[in-house]
Scaffold this motif. Structure first.
Motif, PDB file in Angstrom:
ATOM      1  N   GLY A  21     -46.722  38.186  26.531  1.00 25.81           N
ATOM      2  CA  GLY A  21     -45.951  39.638  26.434  1.00 25.81           C
ATOM      3  C   GLY A  21     -47.001  40.537  25.974  1.00 25.81           C
ATOM      4  N   GLU A  22     -48.273  40.179  25.634  1.00 24.28           N
ATOM      5  CA  GLU A  22     -49.279  41.168  25.490  1.00 24.28           C
ATOM      6  C   GLU A  22     -49.651  41.960  26.520  1.00 24.28           C
ATOM      7  OE1 GLU A  22     -50.623  41.993  22.113  1.00 24.28           O
ATOM      8  OE2 GLU A  22     -49.083  40.509  21.418  1.00 24.28           O
ATOM      9  N   ILE A  23     -50.019  43.264  26.350  1.00 24.09           N
ATOM     10  CA  ILE A  23     -50.560  44.176  27.449  1.00 24.09           C
ATOM     11  C   ILE A  23     -51.916  43.915  27.364  1.00 24.09           C
ATOM     12  CG2 ILE A  23     -50.913  46.521  27.993  1.00 24.09           C
ATOM     13  CD1 ILE A  23     -48.321  47.388  26.722  1.00 24.09           C
ATOM     14  N   ARG A  24     -52.344  43.660  28.779  1.00 24.52           N
ATOM     15  CA  ARG A  24     -53.784  43.340  28.889  1.00 24.52           C
ATOM     16  C   ARG A  24     -54.664  44.491  28.649  1.00 24.52           C
ATOM     17  NH1 ARG A  24     -53.532  40.448  34.793  1.00 24.52           N
ATOM     18  NH2 ARG A  24     -51.934  39.063  34.183  1.00 24.52           N
ATOM     19  N   GLN A  25     -55.763  44.519  28.401  1.00 22.66           N
ATOM     20  CA  GLN A  25     -56.566  45.555  27.939  1.00 22.66           C
ATOM     21  C   GLN A  25     -57.617  45.775  29.157  1.00 22.66           C
ATOM     22  OE1 GLN A  25     -56.258  47.592  25.287  1.00 22.66           O
ATOM     23  NE2 GLN A  25     -54.619  46.429  24.784  1.00 22.66           N
ATOM     24  N   LYS A  26     -58.035  47.015  29.375  1.00 22.92           N
ATOM     25  CA  LYS A  26     -58.991  47.094  30.572  1.00 22.92           C
ATOM     26  C   LYS A  26     -60.394  46.475  29.916  1.00 22.92           C
ATOM     27  CE  LYS A  26     -57.216  49.573  33.722  1.00 22.92           C
ATOM     28  NZ  LYS A  26     -57.299  49.153  35.221  1.00 22.92           N
ATOM     29  N   ARG A  27     -60.913  45.863  30.721  1.00 25.73           N
ATOM     30  CA  ARG A  27     -62.253  45.326  30.633  1.00 25.73           C
ATOM     31  C   ARG A  27     -63.242  46.286  30.329  1.00 25.73           C
ATOM     32  NH1 ARG A  27     -63.832  40.155  34.217  1.00 25.73           N
ATOM     33  NH2 ARG A  27     -65.534  41.519  33.893  1.00 25.73           N
ATOM     34  N   GLY A  28     -64.240  46.023  29.474  1.00 18.12           N
ATOM     35  CA  GLY A  28     -65.020  46.832  28.890  1.00 18.12           C
ATOM     36  C   GLY A  28     -66.184  47.277  29.875  1.00 18.12           C
ATOM     37  N   ASP A  29     -66.070  46.446  31.124  1.00 17.78           N
ATOM     38  CA  ASP A  29     -67.237  46.603  32.168  1.00 17.78           C
ATOM     39  C   ASP A  29     -66.537  47.449  33.180  1.00 17.78           C
ATOM     40  OD1 ASP A  29     -65.803  44.563  33.068  1.00 17.78           O
ATOM     41  OD2 ASP A  29     -67.494  43.403  33.953  1.00 17.78           O
ATOM     42  N   THR A  30     -65.512  47.947  33.126  1.00 13.54           N
ATOM     43  CA  THR A  30     -64.812  48.731  34.233  1.00 13.54           C
ATOM     44  C   THR A  30     -65.350  50.140  33.987  1.00 13.54           C
ATOM     45  OG1 THR A  30     -62.500  47.990  33.643  1.00 13.54           O
ATOM     46  CG2 THR A  30     -62.587  49.865  34.591  1.00 13.54           C
ATOM     47  N   LEU A  31     -65.791  50.535  35.304  1.00 13.66           N
ATOM     48  CA  LEU A  31     -66.607  51.789  35.377  1.00 13.66           C
ATOM     49  C   LEU A  31     -65.590  52.903  35.351  1.00 13.66           C
ATOM     50  CD1 LEU A  31     -68.956  51.004  38.286  1.00 13.66           C
ATOM     51  CD2 LEU A  31     -69.552  50.923  35.818  1.00 13.66           C
ATOM     52  N   VAL A  32     -66.303  54.151  34.770  1.00 18.66           N
ATOM     53  CA  VAL A  32     -65.227  55.444  34.838  1.00 18.66           C
ATOM     54  C   VAL A  32     -65.119  55.837  36.064  1.00 18.66           C
ATOM     55  CG1 VAL A  32     -65.566  58.046  34.195  1.00 18.66           C
ATOM     56  CG2 VAL A  32     -66.251  56.605  32.513  1.00 18.66           C
ATOM     57  N   ARG A  33     -65.808  55.861  37.106  1.00 21.08           N
ATOM     58  CA  ARG A  33     -65.342  56.052  38.638  1.00 21.08           C
ATOM     59  C   ARG A  33     -64.048  55.316  38.808  1.00 21.08           C
ATOM     60  NH1 ARG A  33     -69.502  52.909  40.571  1.00 21.08           N
ATOM     61  NH2 ARG A  33     -70.863  54.734  40.473  1.00 21.08           N
ATOM     62  N   THR A  34     -63.835  54.011  38.362  1.00 23.14           N
ATOM     63  CA  THR A  34     -62.507  53.081  38.918  1.00 23.14           C
ATOM     64  C   THR A  34     -61.611  53.970  37.966  1.00 23.14           C
ATOM     65  OG1 THR A  34     -64.098  51.188  38.952  1.00 23.14           O
ATOM     66  CG2 THR A  34     -61.680  50.796  38.914  1.00 23.14           C
ATOM     67  N   LEU A  35     -61.728  54.182  36.763  1.00 20.40           N
ATOM     68  CA  LEU A  35     -60.817  54.766  35.941  1.00 20.40           C
ATOM     69  C   LEU A  35     -60.363  56.213  36.559  1.00 20.40           C
ATOM     70  CD1 LEU A  35     -62.227  53.646  32.599  1.00 20.40           C
ATOM     71  CD2 LEU A  35     -60.331  52.787  33.795  1.00 20.40           C
ATOM     72  N   ARG A  36     -61.126  57.042  37.085  1.00 21.01           N
ATOM     73  CA  ARG A  36     -60.701  58.205  37.662  1.00 21.01           C
ATOM     74  C   ARG A  36     -59.889  58.093  38.740  1.00 21.01           C
ATOM     75  NH1 ARG A  36     -66.708  60.775  36.800  1.00 21.01           N
ATOM     76  NH2 ARG A  36     -66.114  61.649  34.513  1.00 21.01           N
ATOM     77  N   GLU A  37     -60.183  57.093  39.539  1.00 22.83           N
ATOM     78  CA  GLU A  37     -59.365  56.446  40.737  1.00 22.83           C
ATOM     79  C   GLU A  37     -57.919  56.245  40.370  1.00 22.83           C
ATOM     80  OE1 GLU A  37     -61.199  53.562  42.707  1.00 22.83           O
ATOM     81  OE2 GLU A  37     -62.895  54.315  43.383  1.00 22.83           O
ATOM     82  N   ILE A  38     -57.837  55.633  39.318  1.00 24.40           N
ATOM     83  CA  ILE A  38     -56.542  55.347  38.494  1.00 24.40           C
ATOM     84  C   ILE A  38     -55.756  56.327  37.860  1.00 24.40           C
ATOM     85  CG2 ILE A  38     -55.399  53.777  36.822  1.00 24.40           C
ATOM     86  CD1 ILE A  38     -57.703  51.592  37.344  1.00 24.40           C
ATOM     87  N   TYR A  39     -56.587  57.121  37.069  1.00 27.09           N
ATOM     88  CA  TYR A  39     -55.955  58.071  36.236  1.00 27.09           C
ATOM     89  C   TYR A  39     -56.224  59.659  36.687  1.00 27.09           C
ATOM     90  CZ  TYR A  39     -55.334  54.119  33.283  1.00 27.09           C
ATOM     91  OH  TYR A  39     -55.104  52.812  32.638  1.00 27.09           O
ATOM     92  N   GLY A  40     -56.831  59.723  37.646  1.00 32.00           N
ATOM     93  CA  GLY A  40     -57.197  60.941  38.251  1.00 32.00           C
ATOM     94  C   GLY A  40     -58.569  61.561  37.742  1.00 32.00           C
ATOM     95  N   PRO A  41     -58.933  62.726  38.537  1.00 31.66           N
ATOM     96  CA  PRO A  41     -60.463  63.118  38.305  1.00 31.66           C
ATOM     97  C   PRO A  41     -60.548  63.773  37.057  1.00 31.66           C
ATOM     98  CG  PRO A  41     -58.815  64.510  39.961  1.00 31.66           C
ATOM     99  CD  PRO A  41     -58.242  63.430  39.469  1.00 31.66           C
ATOM    100  N   ASP A  42     -59.576  64.087  36.163  1.00 30.33           N
ATOM    101  CA  ASP A  42     -59.814  64.939  34.943  1.00 30.33           C
ATOM    102  C   ASP A  42     -59.953  63.779  33.938  1.00 30.33           C
ATOM    103  OD1 ASP A  42     -59.337  67.242  36.245  1.00 30.33           O
ATOM    104  OD2 ASP A  42     -57.357  67.318  35.841  1.00 30.33           O
TER     105      ASP A  42
END
Length: 77
Positions: A21-42
């Motif tokens: 039931g715990e929410i998984r955390q994003k891995r520390g080695d995830t790149l900002v470019r990948t996060l921008r694809e998910i959460y937007g260019p801002d």
């Protein structure tokens, strides 16, 4: 949340829940470019796209990914 075998329901910020039931955390080695694809260019403006999430968190004083996403949606940072 329902769980049938390998399927995990989508949770906060499109993250899924583990079997316990715990929410998984994003891995520390995830790149900002990948996060921008998910959460937007801002997401994390002024930060190189090849920066790792763990480095971003460290430079932001341990600020959570959720807080960064909220800030990006509000046009901050």
């Amino acid at each position: 949340m329902a769980n049938n075998g390998n399927h995990h329901d989508i949770g906060l910020d499109q993250r899924t829940r583990d079997d316990d039931g715990e929410i998984r955390q994003k891995r520390g080695d995830t790149l900002v470019r990948t996060l921008r694809e998910i959460y937007g260019p801002d997401f994390a403006p002024g930060v190189r796209s090849d920066m790792r999430l763990d480095t971003l968190r460290e430079r932001a004083g341990g600020e959570s990914l959720s807080q960064r996403v909220r800030d990006a949606r509000r046009g901050r940072r």
